[in-house]
Design an enzyme around this catalytic site. Structure first.
Site, PDB file in Angstrom:
ATOM      1  N   THR A  13      37.537  47.492  44.814  1.00 32.15           N
ATOM      2  CA  THR A  13      38.713  48.186  44.271  1.00 32.15           C
ATOM      3  C   THR A  13      38.588  49.698  44.321  1.00 32.15           C
ATOM      4  O   THR A  13      39.554  50.406  44.613  1.00 32.15           O
ATOM      5  CB  THR A  13      38.932  47.732  42.811  1.00 32.15           C
ATOM      6  N   SER A  56      34.129  42.181  47.196  1.00 34.98           N
ATOM      7  CA  SER A  56      32.731  41.918  46.833  1.00 34.98           C
ATOM      8  C   SER A  56      32.336  40.455  46.982  1.00 34.98           C
ATOM      9  O   SER A  56      31.146  40.141  47.069  1.00 34.98           O
ATOM     10  CB  SER A  56      32.434  42.433  45.430  1.00 34.98           C
ATOM     11  N   THR A  88      33.909  45.099  41.543  1.00 28.83           N
ATOM     12  CA  THR A  88      33.320  44.739  40.250  1.00 28.83           C
ATOM     13  C   THR A  88      33.087  43.239  40.100  1.00 28.83           C
ATOM     14  O   THR A  88      32.302  42.816  39.259  1.00 28.83           O
ATOM     15  CB  THR A  88      34.242  45.201  39.107  1.00 28.83           C
ATOM     16  N   ASP A  89      33.770  42.424  40.931  1.00 26.35           N
ATOM     17  CA  ASP A  89      33.660  40.969  40.769  1.00 26.35           C
ATOM     18  C   ASP A  89      32.212  40.480  40.834  1.00 26.35           C
ATOM     19  O   ASP A  89      31.843  39.517  40.161  1.00 26.35           O
ATOM     20  CB  ASP A  89      34.469  40.234  41.852  1.00 26.35           C
TER      21      ASP A  89
HETATM   22  N1  DAS Z   1      37.852  42.830  41.823  1.00 24.54           N
HETATM   23  C1  DAS Z   1      37.891  43.760  42.917  1.00 24.54           C
HETATM   24  C2  DAS Z   1      36.977  44.953  42.620  1.00 24.54           C
HETATM   25  O1  DAS Z   1      36.629  45.142  41.519  1.00 24.54           O
HETATM   26  C3  DAS Z   1      37.642  43.147  44.216  1.00 24.54           C
HETATM   27  C4  DAS Z   1      36.186  43.038  44.543  1.00 24.54           C
HETATM   28  O2  DAS Z   1      35.371  42.590  43.720  1.00 24.54           O
HETATM   29  O3  DAS Z   1      35.849  43.475  45.639  1.00 24.54           O
HETATM   30  O4  DAS Z   1      36.629  45.707  43.493  1.00 24.54           O
END
Ligand code: DAS
Length: 332
Positions: A13, A56, A88-89
């Site tokens: 993100t 991710s 962040t995932d």
């Molecule tokens: N949830 C999104 C982020 O935090 C997508 C990901 O994990 O790439 O970037």
């Protein structure tokens, strides 16, 4: 002279823009992320590079093994610290792997964003600046890998993503954050008692470990398929303190005779019990049948630890000893 910090970007993100019109996707390079935040130049001499450019969920353990080697090279080449940006995932997984594989005192900081750059209040720039400030700091040396978002500093071994959208998503339910940012200065209030390091041979191969979550009425039919599917180990996120329906006990027992099976908890906090419940499928029963207690590690972290130990060629007894001694202070 400012400290040198290596910034390695991997998408997510924080780097996402609406290029295709369907929704945001990771497009911005590491260099672009850094040049968007001029304040970074006051904190460190940054060299930025794009290591991967993905959501991710596309990352693999092989990618993270390569990333750890690249960070080690950068630190040995003079960097005082490293920052990794990604989605962040899976930040908690990347941070945990780097914590296990990068055996240096230079701080390694993983960050990302919950609000993408097209949204009001995008948090990426502030998170990146804080991450660079932590990576450049003396205070964070020797602490291992940390996750920095929303002005909080979390130890890799206890941090979790807890919310789908909120910028305050990262929490360490067992311990709380180890520190915070104050007016641009990292404050480290406490340190993990011990660091764990896994040394990998350059040609060490991936050893896939399955992760299964138990649920009410589970009959355990997937457990019987784990060996056939080519997995080298299994982590079960059991109920509560480490309990499985009695219907699953026979298949868990047979599998534990073939490969390491680790007992974690699906609750998201606390330790797996050792000596409280005695019913069939209880923690006492399952540990007697050869399952390994994950202690305070949740399923995601136990899976990564087991997979990396297997990749390093660790014996069944040493694997058990690593999990069992997780919370013991360093022997002097
Ligand atoms: N949830 C999104 C982020 O935090 C997508 C990901 O994990 O790439 O970037």
């Amino acid at each position: 002279m400012l400290p040198e910090v290596a910034v390695l970007s991997m998408g997510g993100t924080i780097s996402s823009t609406n290029a295709g019109g369907k929704g945001v996707e990771p497009t911005l390079t590491g260099e672009a992320l850094v040049s968007d935040v001029p304040e970074i130049a006051d904190a460190a001499e940054v060299s930025a590079a794009s290591f991967r450019q993905a959501a991710s969920g596309e990352l693999t353990i092989d990618d993270l093994v390569e990333l750890a080697a690249e960070i080690t090279r950068r630190v040995d080449g003079g960097a005082s610290g490293a920052v990794v940006t990604q989605g962040t995932d899976t930040i908690e997984e990347t941070a945990f792997v780097l914590d296990l594989l990068v055996d240096r005192d230079a701080p390694v900081v993983v960050t990302g964003a919950m609000r993408n750059p097209t949204l009001p209040g995008a948090d990426g720039p502030a998170n990146l600046l804080a991450a660079v400030q932590v990576a450049a700091s003396e205070a964070a040396r020797g602490i291992g890998t940390v996750v920095v978002l929303n002005d909080e500093i979390h130890a890799a071994r206890y941090v979790k993503k807890t919310h789908t959208e909120n910028p305050a998503t990262f929490k360490s339910p067992l311990t709380g954050p180890v520190g915070w940012m104050s007016e641009g200065t990292p404050r480290i209030a406490m340190r993990p008692i011990r660091r764990h390091h896994i040394a990998l041979a350059p040609d060490a191969q991936d050893r896939p470990v399955a992760l299964l979550k138990a649920s009410l009425g589970d009959d355990g039919r997937l457990i019987g398929e784990i060996g056939r599917l080519g997995y080298a180990g299994l982590v079960v996120e059991a109920l509560g303190g480490g309990h499985m329906p009695s219907r699953t006990v026979e298949s868990l027992t047979s599998l534990a005779a073939e490969m390491p099976v680790v007992l974690a908890s699906r609750t998201g906090s606390g330790e797996v019990l050792r000596r409280t419940y005695g019913f069939p499928g209880s923690e006492i029963d399952l540990l007697d049948r050869g399952l390994i207690n994950a202690g305070p590690l949740d399923g995601l972290k136990a899976r990564l630890l087991l997979s990396l130990l297997l990749r390093a060629g660790t014996s069944r007894d040493e694997i058990q000893a690593t999990f069992d001694s997780w919370l013991e202070p360093e022997s002097r």
